[in-house]
Design a protein around this motif. Structure first.
Motif, short mmCIF file in Angstrom:
data_model
loop_
_atom_site.label_atom_id
_atom_site.label_comp_id
_atom_site.label_asym_id
_atom_site.label_seq_id
_atom_site.Cartn_x
_atom_site.Cartn_y
_atom_site.Cartn_z
N ASN A 49 0.81 -1.21 0.00
CA ASN A 49 0.00 0.00 0.00
C ASN A 49 0.85 1.27 0.00
O ASN A 49 0.30 2.38 0.02
CB ASN A 49 -0.92 0.01 1.23
CG ASN A 49 -1.95 -1.11 1.17
OD1 ASN A 49 -2.54 -1.37 0.13
ND2 ASN A 49 -2.14 -1.79 2.29
N SER A 50 2.17 1.14 0.00
CA SER A 50 3.04 2.30 -0.05
C SER A 50 2.89 3.01 -1.39
O SER A 50 2.43 2.41 -2.38
CB SER A 50 4.50 1.88 0.15
OG SER A 50 4.70 1.32 1.44
N PRO A 51 3.24 4.30 -1.48
CA PRO A 51 3.09 5.04 -2.74
C PRO A 51 3.81 4.35 -3.90
O PRO A 51 4.91 3.80 -3.72
CB PRO A 51 3.73 6.40 -2.43
CG PRO A 51 3.59 6.54 -0.95
CD PRO A 51 3.74 5.16 -0.39
N ALA A 52 3.19 4.39 -5.08
CA ALA A 52 3.77 3.73 -6.26
C ALA A 52 5.16 4.25 -6.57
O ALA A 52 6.04 3.49 -6.98
CB ALA A 52 2.84 3.93 -7.46
N GLN A 53 5.38 5.55 -6.35
CA GLN A 53 6.70 6.13 -6.62
C GLN A 53 7.78 5.48 -5.76
O GLN A 53 8.88 5.19 -6.22
CB GLN A 53 6.67 7.63 -6.37
CG GLN A 53 8.01 8.32 -6.64
CD GLN A 53 7.98 9.80 -6.29
OE1 GLN A 53 7.01 10.28 -5.71
NE2 GLN A 53 9.03 10.51 -6.62
N LEU A 54 7.44 5.21 -4.49
CA LEU A 54 8.38 4.55 -3.59
C LEU A 54 8.63 3.11 -4.03
O LEU A 54 9.77 2.64 -4.06
CB LEU A 54 7.86 4.60 -2.16
CG LEU A 54 8.68 3.83 -1.11
CD1 LEU A 54 10.13 4.29 -1.09
CD2 LEU A 54 8.03 3.99 0.27
N LEU A 55 7.57 2.39 -4.39
CA LEU A 55 7.72 1.01 -4.84
C LEU A 55 8.58 0.93 -6.10
O LEU A 55 9.40 0.01 -6.25
CB LEU A 55 6.35 0.38 -5.09
CG LEU A 55 5.43 0.28 -3.86
CD1 LEU A 55 4.10 -0.34 -4.25
CD2 LEU A 55 6.10 -0.51 -2.75
N GLU A 56 8.40 1.88 -6.99
CA GLU A 56 9.23 1.91 -8.20
C GLU A 56 10.70 2.12 -7.86
O GLU A 56 11.59 1.51 -8.48
CB GLU A 56 8.75 3.03 -9.13
CG GLU A 56 7.41 2.73 -9.80
CD GLU A 56 6.86 3.93 -10.56
OE1 GLU A 56 7.45 5.03 -10.43
OE2 GLU A 56 5.86 3.77 -11.28
N GLN A 57 10.96 2.95 -6.86
CA GLN A 57 12.35 3.17 -6.46
C GLN A 57 12.96 1.90 -5.86
O GLN A 57 14.13 1.60 -6.08
CB GLN A 57 12.43 4.31 -5.44
CG GLN A 57 12.14 5.68 -6.05
CD GLN A 57 12.37 6.79 -5.04
OE1 GLN A 57 13.51 7.12 -4.72
NE2 GLN A 57 11.30 7.36 -4.52
#
Length: 427
Positions: free
Chosen positions: A156-164
């Motif tokens: 559920n973390s922000p997609a931008q963080l998951l992409e990083q």
């Protein structure tokens, strides 16, 4: 010609602003000037940036005559007043420039990116080493692990963080979203560490697997089709990947005792967890094995060195002198028991005898300096191309005994490596 004039104008404007910021007037109006200068710095083209590095290295050094005079005054009268004067005069003005720049909003990230660019050209421009040393000195304080904030990353973390996370995984590549989703299931944990000035940019992250026993191979841990384990089976927390995300912070000790923080958090969440360990590669082992003649190694007794030489001779015969064969799955699988034992012995010799030196294995140095104990060696624990090439397929378990971490760390700083009886038996 216009391009060259534009670059010269960029450089000149930046240096004028830098001098203003360092002036008395600049100190009084530092926030506005720093904001202006950070914007100029972020807009510099690569060619202008190189020129700025040259000027920072050449024109923002201490005055050698004043330093010499202050040093002589301190030598004549070694008291606090003379010492403080010497410290002030010997500090390069560019350190104060970077401090004043850092007062502007967003400046910390800009300075980190500045060092990232500087590091890429450092081998071609050794004269920049003073600038690099100043940034490293400042970052070592600004990014002290005590300032880092730990956050758990989940699906559920922000997609931008998951992409990083996907982009920066440096140990075991994440093969897309399905792979990441499996690494974030309930029997897995991922903790990232952030700095207050860079709240949306993870600096380092740790991946953990919750298992019933200490593992000896990485494939089951990162199998994206593996079944999720029931919580009542969690007994061991395994740190199987630690990745640094920011090249501009290379050399800054972000990882010191971060594993301990994660372990303590997990122990509070899941009291039944009693064992905290890693499953780690030995990235320097294969290269060391192929090049080292075992003339001597620090910390090893004569009899241990003789056994290591015999083991090396046995392996050399097994691979016909072609050490690259030991980085291939098929020849490794064909090693008989004595040859396999020889490989394990040499890995133990490498980790115990070499790690306390600057040439030691970087992963071993990281964990042992963080207070872990060298616990167990696992043959063919990593059959990936990278694992075979770097570590001859071997993996290591480092054990984090939470009550002994500080003691092991202190011992390592004195050159003593903590290792288990099982590892001792291999030497």
């Amino acid at each position: 010609m216009l391009t060259e004039l534009r670059l010269q104008h960029q450089q000149r404007q930046f240096l004028i602003a830098a001098r203003r910021l360092l002036s008395e007037r600049g100190e009084a109006n530092s926030l506005g000037l720093a904001r202006e200068l950070v914007a100029r710095l972020a807009a510099l083209e690569p060619a202008s940036l190189e020129a700025v590095f040259h000027r920072l290295a050449r024109d923002f050094n201490p005055d050698p005559k004043m330093v010499l005079a202050a040093a002589q005054a301190y030598a004549d009268t070694p008291e606090a007043e003379q010492l403080l004067a010497l410290i002030k005069l010997s500090e390069p003005p560019r350190q104060e420039l970077f401090r004043r720049l850092n007062r502007a909003p967003g400046a910390t990230g800009t300075l980190v990116r500045l060092r990232r660019a500087l590091l890429t050209g450092l081998s071609r421009h050794p004269e920049w080493r003073g600038v690099e040393a100043d940034l490293l000195h400042l970052f070592s304080s600004w990014f002290n692990p005590g300032f880092l904030q730990m956050r758990q990353v989940d699906w559920n973390s922000p997609a931008q963080l998951l992409e990083q996370i996907i982009r920066h995984e440096a140990v075991h590549e994440i093969d897309g979203w399905d792979d990441l989703r499996r690494r974030l299931q309930p029997d897995r944990r991922l903790f990232a560490f952030f700095h207050p000035q860079l709240p949306e940019e993870p600096l380092i992250f740790v991946e953990v697997a919750l298992l019933p026993e200490m593992p000896g191979a990485i494939a089951p841990l990162i199998d994206k089709k593996a079944e999720t384990m029931a919580p009542d089976k969690y007994k061991v927390a395994v740190f199987y990947s630690i990745s640094n995300c920011e090249p501009g912070l290379k050399g800054v000790s972000l990882g010191n005792f971060l594993i301990k923080r994660v372990a303590e958090h997990l122990q509070r969440e899941i009291p039944r967890l009693k064992t905290f360990c890693t499953l780690s590669p030995i990235p320097g082992f294969a290269a060391w094995l192929a090049k080292t003649e075992l003339a001597e190694l620090p910390g090893l007794k004569k009899v241990q060195l003789e056994r290591a030489r015999a083991a090396r001779a046995l392996l050399q015969e097994a691979c016909g002198g072609e050490w690259a064969k030991l980085s291939q799955a098929e020849p490794l699988a064909k090693l008989d028991e004595a040859q396999q034992q020889a490989l394990l012995r040499l890995a133990a010799v490498y980790l115990v005898g070499q790690t306390a030196t600057p040439q030691g294995d970087p992963v071993a140095r990281f964990h042992l300096d963080n207070g872990a104990r060298l616990e167990r060696l696992n043959p063919l624990g990593n059959r990936s191309a990278k694992g075979l090439k770097q570590s001859c397929g071997l993996m290591v378990n480092y054990l984090y005994d939470l009550g002994k971490i500080e003691g092991h760390h202190e011992a390592f700083t004195q050159g003593d490596i903590a290792y288990s009886r099982g590892v001792a038996a291999l030497l």
